[in-house]
Write a protein that holds these residues in place. Structure first.
Motif, PDB file in Angstrom:
ATOM      1  N   MET A   1       0.854  -1.190   0.000  1.00 42.57           N
ATOM      2  CA  MET A   1       0.000   0.000   0.000  1.00 42.57           C
ATOM      3  C   MET A   1       0.892   1.243   0.000  1.00 42.57           C
ATOM      4  N   SER A   2       0.586   2.202  -0.888  1.00 46.45           N
ATOM      5  CA  SER A   2       1.390   3.403  -0.982  1.00 46.45           C
ATOM      6  C   SER A   2       1.113   4.327   0.200  1.00 46.45           C
ATOM      7  N   LEU A   3       2.012   5.305   0.363  1.00 45.41           N
ATOM      8  CA  LEU A   3       1.872   6.243   1.470  1.00 45.41           C
ATOM      9  C   LEU A   3       0.573   7.040   1.348  1.00 45.41           C
ATOM     10  N   ARG A   4       0.176   7.353   0.115  1.00 47.36           N
ATOM     11  CA  ARG A   4      -1.063   8.119  -0.079  1.00 47.36           C
ATOM     12  C   ARG A   4      -2.255   7.396   0.536  1.00 47.36           C
ATOM     13  N   TRP A   5      -2.383   6.108   0.246  1.00 46.98           N
ATOM     14  CA  TRP A   5      -3.545   5.372   0.742  1.00 46.98           C
ATOM     15  C   TRP A   5      -3.417   5.074   2.222  1.00 46.98           C
ATOM     16  N   LYS A   6      -2.203   4.944   2.715  1.00 50.27           N
ATOM     17  CA  LYS A   6      -2.036   4.759   4.154  1.00 50.27           C
ATOM     18  C   LYS A   6      -2.512   5.996   4.916  1.00 50.27           C
ATOM     19  N   ILE A   7      -2.119   7.185   4.417  1.00 52.79           N
ATOM     20  CA  ILE A   7      -2.547   8.423   5.077  1.00 52.79           C
ATOM     21  C   ILE A   7      -4.059   8.595   4.949  1.00 52.79           C
ATOM     22  N   ALA A   8      -4.607   8.291   3.760  1.00 56.43           N
ATOM     23  CA  ALA A   8      -6.051   8.412   3.571  1.00 56.43           C
ATOM     24  C   ALA A   8      -6.799   7.450   4.485  1.00 56.43           C
ATOM     25  N   GLY A 152      -1.710  12.728  -1.488  1.00 53.64           N
ATOM     26  CA  GLY A 152      -1.027  12.666  -2.781  1.00 53.64           C
ATOM     27  C   GLY A 152      -0.007  13.781  -2.949  1.00 53.64           C
ATOM     28  N   LEU A 153      -0.340  14.981  -2.464  1.00 52.88           N
ATOM     29  CA  LEU A 153       0.634  16.080  -2.524  1.00 52.88           C
ATOM     30  C   LEU A 153       1.872  15.738  -1.731  1.00 52.88           C
ATOM     31  N   LEU A 154       1.686  15.192  -0.522  1.00 57.01           N
ATOM     32  CA  LEU A 154       2.833  14.806   0.292  1.00 57.01           C
ATOM     33  C   LEU A 154       3.611  13.671  -0.357  1.00 57.01           C
ATOM     34  N   ALA A 155       2.887  12.683  -0.912  1.00 58.27           N
ATOM     35  CA  ALA A 155       3.563  11.552  -1.550  1.00 58.27           C
ATOM     36  C   ALA A 155       4.360  11.996  -2.766  1.00 58.27           C
TER      37      ALA A 155
END
Length: 412
Positions: A1-8, A152-155
């Protein structure tokens, strides 16, 4: 799982927890408020009914004497004070209720009680719970895309830093992340990576410049040594000195070649040449025993003269193949096999194979990787890799499952 989806996912879970906590607090507070107002209403009605019953002996405000549904705790009253009790029973349209009661005429008197139905208020509470649940789900649905966008901006910022680090590790010493938006940890990481790249670039350039200077300074005295050896009388001493001076000259030439590759001063001179013929010539120039096999689609084997034609720099291609064959003989074991298939050249020996650190990090100058791979200055593979990059070719080092080192050169 990418960082974007982890944060979401973390933001969605946090929103769910907050909604659940707020909903529970509102439910508990409202339920207590409903019960408190019902108790106050029951006590007020009981007080009014007591006054009327004391003066007139009649019952008003829904009051009754010793009603059948009175909770047991109120039936056992021994004083003349007013008391309340919660009754959670549901009987038809009558939902949970609050009773207020008082014993009349002393301990032996009857119990006067008033019942206040909380059913409508509790029904409103259920509707409030449903409304809050729907509102929480709607807020979650609306907040999740915002969380995904922000993550996504952070990723993307982190990916930019990662790509820069990858380019630096691949040899691009001029790669930099540059200024990033915001003053947060990501900006600090980007600035640190750029500072690291600057420091690494300075050190590598200093090292390369030192290598080039040493090679240039040694070239003249080594040439003089080689000329002086030619003046010695023939004999064992002259042969030994000549061999050592030639080895030293080869090392200096290798250092000069590496310095030119590092400086980007080399330019390939491309021509259409038969790949099999160039490989066979390169193997023959080494003077070492290696079997050359040229294969292709539709035939078990082809003659060298009919091998596939490629556009490349034949001199540099010979240099790569020669270095690989010499490395196989020096650090591996016979038989050494060279296979040409299409645009791919494979050089394999049957020795101990490449060490793990070379397979993971690539060849390094003046480093052979393991004692069992024999002696050498470790420049052969470094030069082969640099020349392959110059030809836009891929040189991959691996070990065969049954033992032995395998070097695979794929031309573009």
């Amino acid at each position: 799982m990418s960082l974007r989806w982890k944060i979401a996912a973390l933001a969605a879970a946090t929103a769910c927890l907050v909604a659940a906590a707020v909903g529970a607090l509102v439910h508990v507070w409202t339920a207590r408020d409903i019960r408190g107002r019902a108790e106050a209403q029951a006590l007020n009605s009981l007080y009014a009914a007591m006054e009327v019953h004391r003066r007139t002996g009649t019952l008003t405000n829904g009051a009754d004497l010793d009603p059948a549904g009175l909770p047991a705790s109120l039936r056992r009253l021994t004083d003349t004070s007013r008391h309340t009790a919660y009754d959670g029973r549901v009987d038809g349209n009558l939902g949970p209720s609050v009773w207020a009661a008082v014993r009349t005429d002393g301990p032996g008197g009857r119990v006067l009680a008033v019942q206040v139905n909380m059913g409508p208020e509790l029904h409103d509470l259920q509707r409030l719970d449903v409304t809050m649940t729907v509102a929480s789900l709607a807020a979650l649905v609306a907040a999740t895309p915002v969380a995904v966008y922000g993550a996504g901006l952070l990723a993307r910022r982190l990916r930019r830093v990662s790509e820069t680090a990858g380019r630096i590790s691949a040899g691009d010493l001029d790669a930099r992340t540059g200024p990033t938006k915001g003053r947060d940890e990501v900006a600090d990481i980007a600035a640190t990576v750029d500072l690291m790249a600057d420091s690494l670039s300075r050190r590598l350039r200093t090292e390369r410049q030192f290598t080039a200077d040493v090679a240039h300074e040694l070239r003249t005295p080594v040439g003089g040594l080689l000329a002086a050896v030619d003046l010695l009388p023939p004999g064992e001493t002259e042969d030994l000195l000549r061999a050592r001076v030639r080895d030293l000259r080869g090392l200096v030439e290798d250092l000069l070649e590496i310095s030119r590759l590092d400086a980007g001063a080399e330019r390939p001179v491309r021509a259409h040449v038969p790949l099999g013929a160039v490989v066979a010539e390169a193997v023959a120039r080494t003077g070492l025993d290696a079997r050359v096999t040229v294969t292709g689609p539709g035939a078990a084997a082809r003659a060298v003269e009919t091998a596939q034609t490629v556009e490349t720099d034949p001199r540099r291609l010979e240099r790569i193949v020669g270095n690989l064959v010499i490395n196989a003989h020096r650090h591996g074991a016979a038989p050494v096999e060279v296979t040409v298939e299409g645009r791919t050249v494979v050089v394999r020996d049957h020795g101990p194979g490449f060490p793990r650190d070379i397979l993971l990090g690539g060849p390094r100058r003046f480093h052979t990787g393991a004692a069992e791979r024999g002696s050498g200055h470790g420049l052969g593979l470094t030069i082969a890799l640099g020349q392959a990059r110059l030809l836009d070719a891929e040189l991959r080092l691996d070990n065969a499952p049954d033992g032995g080192a395998v070097a695979t050169l794929r031309l573009p």
